[in-house]
Design a protein around this motif. Structure first.
Motif, PDB file in Angstrom:
ATOM      1  N   ARG A   1     -63.937  19.710  57.044  1.00 16.35           N
ATOM      2  CA  ARG A   1     -64.737  20.930  56.912  1.00 16.35           C
ATOM      3  C   ARG A   1     -66.189  20.573  57.152  1.00 16.35           C
ATOM      4  O   ARG A   1     -66.660  19.526  56.690  1.00 16.35           O
ATOM      5  CB  ARG A   1     -64.559  21.541  55.512  1.00 16.35           C
ATOM      6  CG  ARG A   1     -65.297  22.856  55.298  1.00 16.35           C
ATOM      7  CD  ARG A   1     -64.910  23.472  53.955  1.00 16.35           C
ATOM      8  NE  ARG A   1     -65.334  22.646  52.834  1.00 16.35           N
ATOM      9  CZ  ARG A   1     -66.522  22.746  52.236  1.00 16.35           C
ATOM     10  NH1 ARG A   1     -67.418  23.623  52.673  1.00 16.35           N
ATOM     11  NH2 ARG A   1     -66.828  21.976  51.214  1.00 16.35           N
ATOM     12  N   PHE A   2     -66.905  21.432  57.876  1.00 15.55           N
ATOM     13  CA  PHE A   2     -68.313  21.156  58.122  1.00 15.55           C
ATOM     14  C   PHE A   2     -69.142  21.415  56.868  1.00 15.55           C
ATOM     15  O   PHE A   2     -69.097  22.504  56.289  1.00 15.55           O
ATOM     16  CB  PHE A   2     -68.853  22.030  59.252  1.00 15.55           C
ATOM     17  CG  PHE A   2     -70.340  21.870  59.452  1.00 15.55           C
ATOM     18  CD1 PHE A   2     -70.843  20.796  60.157  1.00 15.55           C
ATOM     19  CD2 PHE A   2     -71.230  22.786  58.901  1.00 15.55           C
ATOM     20  CE1 PHE A   2     -72.210  20.625  60.325  1.00 15.55           C
ATOM     21  CE2 PHE A   2     -72.602  22.625  59.058  1.00 15.55           C
ATOM     22  CZ  PHE A   2     -73.096  21.547  59.780  1.00 15.55           C
TER      23      PHE A   2
ATOM     24  N   PRO B   1     -73.350  20.187  55.897  1.00 18.86           N
ATOM     25  CA  PRO B   1     -74.468  19.440  56.480  1.00 18.86           C
ATOM     26  C   PRO B   1     -74.519  17.984  56.016  1.00 18.86           C
ATOM     27  O   PRO B   1     -74.748  17.080  56.830  1.00 18.86           O
ATOM     28  CB  PRO B   1     -75.693  20.231  56.010  1.00 18.86           C
ATOM     29  CG  PRO B   1     -75.205  21.618  55.810  1.00 18.86           C
ATOM     30  CD  PRO B   1     -73.808  21.469  55.293  1.00 18.86           C
ATOM     31  N   ARG B   2     -74.307  17.751  54.729  1.00 16.20           N
ATOM     32  CA  ARG B   2     -74.459  16.387  54.232  1.00 16.20           C
ATOM     33  C   ARG B   2     -73.357  15.470  54.752  1.00 16.20           C
ATOM     34  O   ARG B   2     -73.636  14.333  55.170  1.00 16.20           O
ATOM     35  CB  ARG B   2     -74.479  16.395  52.701  1.00 16.20           C
ATOM     36  CG  ARG B   2     -74.991  15.104  52.094  1.00 16.20           C
ATOM     37  CD  ARG B   2     -75.608  15.331  50.731  1.00 16.20           C
ATOM     38  NE  ARG B   2     -76.695  16.287  50.749  1.00 16.20           N
ATOM     39  CZ  ARG B   2     -77.935  16.011  51.147  1.00 16.20           C
ATOM     40  NH1 ARG B   2     -78.225  14.792  51.586  1.00 16.20           N
ATOM     41  NH2 ARG B   2     -78.868  16.942  51.107  1.00 16.20           N
ATOM     42  N   ARG B   3     -72.134  15.939  54.761  1.00 16.46           N
ATOM     43  CA  ARG B   3     -71.039  15.091  55.263  1.00 16.46           C
ATOM     44  C   ARG B   3     -71.200  14.836  56.758  1.00 16.46           C
ATOM     45  O   ARG B   3     -70.904  13.744  57.250  1.00 16.46           O
ATOM     46  CB  ARG B   3     -69.683  15.741  54.966  1.00 16.46           C
ATOM     47  CG  ARG B   3     -69.357  15.842  53.486  1.00 16.46           C
ATOM     48  CD  ARG B   3     -67.975  16.397  53.268  1.00 16.46           C
ATOM     49  NE  ARG B   3     -66.951  15.416  53.610  1.00 16.46           N
ATOM     50  CZ  ARG B   3     -65.646  15.686  53.644  1.00 16.46           C
ATOM     51  NH1 ARG B   3     -65.227  16.906  53.369  1.00 16.46           N
ATOM     52  NH2 ARG B   3     -64.778  14.760  53.956  1.00 16.46           N
ATOM     53  N   PHE B   4     -71.657  15.849  57.490  1.00 22.76           N
ATOM     54  CA  PHE B   4     -71.885  15.667  58.921  1.00 22.76           C
ATOM     55  C   PHE B   4     -72.997  14.646  59.143  1.00 22.76           C
ATOM     56  O   PHE B   4     -72.867  13.730  59.972  1.00 22.76           O
ATOM     57  CB  PHE B   4     -72.247  17.007  59.557  1.00 22.76           C
ATOM     58  CG  PHE B   4     -72.127  17.042  61.056  1.00 22.76           C
ATOM     59  CD1 PHE B   4     -70.925  17.358  61.661  1.00 22.76           C
ATOM     60  CD2 PHE B   4     -73.218  16.773  61.863  1.00 22.76           C
ATOM     61  CE1 PHE B   4     -70.801  17.397  63.046  1.00 22.76           C
ATOM     62  CE2 PHE B   4     -73.119  16.807  63.251  1.00 22.76           C
ATOM     63  CZ  PHE B   4     -71.899  17.123  63.838  1.00 22.76           C
TER      64      PHE B   4
ATOM     65  N   VAL C   1     -59.934  11.171  61.368  1.00 17.66           N
ATOM     66  CA  VAL C   1     -60.336  12.242  60.461  1.00 17.66           C
ATOM     67  C   VAL C   1     -61.048  11.614  59.272  1.00 17.66           C
ATOM     68  O   VAL C   1     -60.488  10.761  58.591  1.00 17.66           O
ATOM     69  CB  VAL C   1     -59.120  13.063  59.990  1.00 17.66           C
ATOM     70  CG1 VAL C   1     -59.569  14.164  59.032  1.00 17.66           C
ATOM     71  CG2 VAL C   1     -58.385  13.657  61.174  1.00 17.66           C
ATOM     72  N   VAL C   2     -62.275  12.034  59.019  1.00 15.94           N
ATOM     73  CA  VAL C   2     -63.061  11.478  57.921  1.00 15.94           C
ATOM     74  C   VAL C   2     -62.329  11.737  56.598  1.00 15.94           C
ATOM     75  O   VAL C   2     -62.003  12.876  56.263  1.00 15.94           O
ATOM     76  CB  VAL C   2     -64.464  12.103  57.890  1.00 15.94           C
ATOM     77  CG1 VAL C   2     -65.240  11.606  56.664  1.00 15.94           C
ATOM     78  CG2 VAL C   2     -65.225  11.752  59.168  1.00 15.94           C
TER      79      VAL C   2
ATOM     80  N   LYS D   1     -57.928  19.101  58.217  1.00 13.38           N
ATOM     81  CA  LYS D   1     -57.609  17.785  57.649  1.00 13.38           C
ATOM     82  C   LYS D   1     -56.414  17.154  58.345  1.00 13.38           C
ATOM     83  O   LYS D   1     -56.162  15.944  58.194  1.00 13.38           O
ATOM     84  CB  LYS D   1     -57.349  17.901  56.149  1.00 13.38           C
ATOM     85  CG  LYS D   1     -56.094  18.679  55.788  1.00 13.38           C
ATOM     86  CD  LYS D   1     -55.902  18.763  54.279  1.00 13.38           C
ATOM     87  CE  LYS D   1     -54.659  19.576  53.908  1.00 13.38           C
ATOM     88  NZ  LYS D   1     -53.414  18.966  54.406  1.00 13.38           N
ATOM     89  N   ASP D   2     -55.670  17.959  59.103  1.00 10.71           N
ATOM     90  CA  ASP D   2     -54.465  17.473  59.780  1.00 10.71           C
ATOM     91  C   ASP D   2     -54.652  17.365  61.296  1.00 10.71           C
ATOM     92  O   ASP D   2     -53.703  17.563  62.066  1.00 10.71           O
ATOM     93  CB  ASP D   2     -53.284  18.404  59.484  1.00 10.71           C
ATOM     94  CG  ASP D   2     -52.818  18.299  58.050  1.00 10.71           C
ATOM     95  OD1 ASP D   2     -52.972  17.219  57.455  1.00 10.71           O
ATOM     96  OD2 ASP D   2     -52.303  19.298  57.520  1.00 10.71           O
TER      97      ASP D   2
END
Length: 489
Positions: free
Chosen positions: A216-217, A219-222, A34-35, A74-75
């Motif tokens: 959580r999706f 765009p930038r984190r993906f 998990v990121v 997150k879990d």
């Protein structure tokens, strides 16, 4: 000596059996990462789920009991432990997302007869900490291992039961035949409780790469994680947001070999944009449903067949009339998928008998077969009967997505005093959008569609209403067009 699956038929498996197999081969390998959160190796997954199973038995959970699993994204690692721990106890895992309203959550837990609910990391840690004995694996292939609720886009959510034999259908256990072998890691951000998320969980168990998931999706984190993965999975709404956000600018995407889209039809215009953004990747559209999974068709996007959703192997798809009789190639009818060890609706024999028949699953879609490819016409309930015409909303939506000023679009049928029903379009404009009034939209579509396919009303929204699976809630959109749509904008 040949390995399992090389020269002999695969054994009938269970989900915990798959986990035990992966632990025996790759104990220290990361299964789920998990990121910004926890990671989970196969050894940790197996050990923790065994301890959890022992506690569940000690607290009176018996074979066939349903246990709710209420988790946030997150879990994911803790959810995975709880999922296999419940199944090792011989019980039934019921994945649910923790953002469900309390009343809805209580309704779903009651609908499946859950004897208890496990909630989040703290809930898992309490159960593992209370374990005083080893837990054996009581799961059997024909046992129900999972209840998953449908998205509810066309009515109240239905519980869909799946046996372990169903969940493990088609899994390749030989190490040289594992799926997604071109990747070391695959990326997704699907919410727990959706069919897409359950597919990712099974990938974490059975595919070669480890799973990387976002809480959580965005765009930038993906986009930030894409340089480290070989495969990425999206739903069309995520793909549109990712492409429109600018988050891919300057990101190294050469290592991405597969971009998979699932949960809803991928508009051809969006598939073309994905192909340009990921020049070395195959853009693959997966077609399945909560009822049909793991049966599916898949299709690498082909510009010469932009509307096709799958190349069909003999005996996998059939097109029928309403009575279930096969139709010739080219004729539009009901789509069925072949599904060994098929699923069932929970507590609804009538609906089960309608949808699941002799190893086939009625998809609720209309489509046709042509030259070995499957083409969808529309959801059965979304086809608009306007005057003398039956109109596919998917076809009109695909044309709208070609407009440079339209980010997203959905088409519904609304009442009309003469035609009975008429098309109406709900559009999400891009920030730099030009004229998207009714006249301009109709003029754009007139170059691509017939007169009867042009909408009689247009409404602009900041975003389309969607469920957790990314599917548009068209029932809500119809309420934006009360009465006659003539000239509405």
């Amino acid at each position: 000596m040949s390995g399992v699956g090389e020269h002999s038929p695969l054994p009938r498996l269970t989900v915990p059996g798959l986990l035990a197999l992966r632990r025996s081969r790759d104990p220290g390998a990361v299964a789920i990462d998990v990121v910004g959160g926890d990671s989970l190796t196969f050894e940790q997954w197996d050990t923790a789920s065994t301890a959890l199973a022992a506690t569940l038995r000690h607290r009176g959970v018996v074979r066939g009991d349903a246990v709710g699993l209420v988790f946030a994204n997150k879990d994911w690692t803790w959810f995975a432990v709880a999922y296999c721990g419940v199944q090792k106890a011989g019980a039934v895992a019921v994945p649910l997302h923790d953002t469900l309203p309390p009343t809805r959550l209580a309704q779903l837990l009651a609908a499946c007869g859950a004897v208890m609910a496990i909630t989040g990391q703290a809930g898992v840690e309490r159960l593992i900490g209370a374990s005083a004995m080893d837990g054996d694996d009581d799961a059997r292939p024909d046992d129900v291992g999972q209840i998953l609720f449908t998205s509810g886009t066309s009515g109240e959510p239905k519980g869909v039961t799946a046996t372990h034999a169903n969940l493990t259908t088609g899994v390749q256990t030989h190490p040289r035949r594992m799926t997604l072998a071109h990747s070391q890691r695959f990326l997704h951000a699907f919410p727990i409780g959706t069919n897409a998320a359950q597919t990712m969980l099974m990938n974490a168990l059975s595919a070669k790469p480890s799973a990387v998931t976002l809480p959580r999706f965005t765009p930038r984190r993906f986009a930030q994680r894409l340089p480290e993965v070989g495969t990425a999975f999206l739903v069309p709404a995520m793909a549109i947001e990712l492409l429109d956000s600018g988050a891919l600018d300057g990101v190294e995407l050469g290592g991405v070999h597969l971009v998979g889209s699932t949960a809803a039809p991928l508009p051809p215009a969006i598939a073309q944009r994905l192909a340009r953004a990921f020049p070395r990747a195959a853009i693959v559209n997966y077609y399945t449903s909560t009822e049909a999974a793991p049966a599916q068709t898949s299709m690498i996007f082909d510009p010469t067949r932009p509307d096709a959703v799958g190349r069909v192997q003999p005996g996998v798809v059939r097109i029928t009339d309403p009575a279930g009789s096969p139709l010739p190639d080219g004729e539009i009818g009901e789509v069925w998928l072949r599904s060994p060890h098929a699923r069932r609706y929970l507590g609804d024999d009538a609906a089960t008998g309608h949808t699941f028949q002799d190893g086939w699953v009625r998809m609720g879609d209309l489509g046709r077969l042509r030259d070995g490819y499957l083409y969808l016409a529309d959801r059965d309930g979304d086809v608009v009967k306007s005057g003398a015409y039956k109109i596919s909303t998917l076809e009109v939506e695909a044309a709208l997505h070609e407009h440079p000023s339209i980010a997203e679009a959905a088409v519904v049928g609304v009442p009309h005093p003469v035609l009975g029903t008429q098309l109406a379009a709900v559009i999400v404009p891009r920030p730099t959008a030009g004229d998207l009034g009714l006249a301009a939209v109709r003029a754009f579509l007139a170059e691509r569609l017939a007169e009867h396919q042009l909408p009689g009303g247009v409404v602009l929204l900041d975003q389309l209403p969607r469920n957790d699976a990314g599917k548009v809630l068209k029932r809500q959109l119809g309420q934006l067009f009360p009465g006659d749509t003539g000239g509405r904008q």
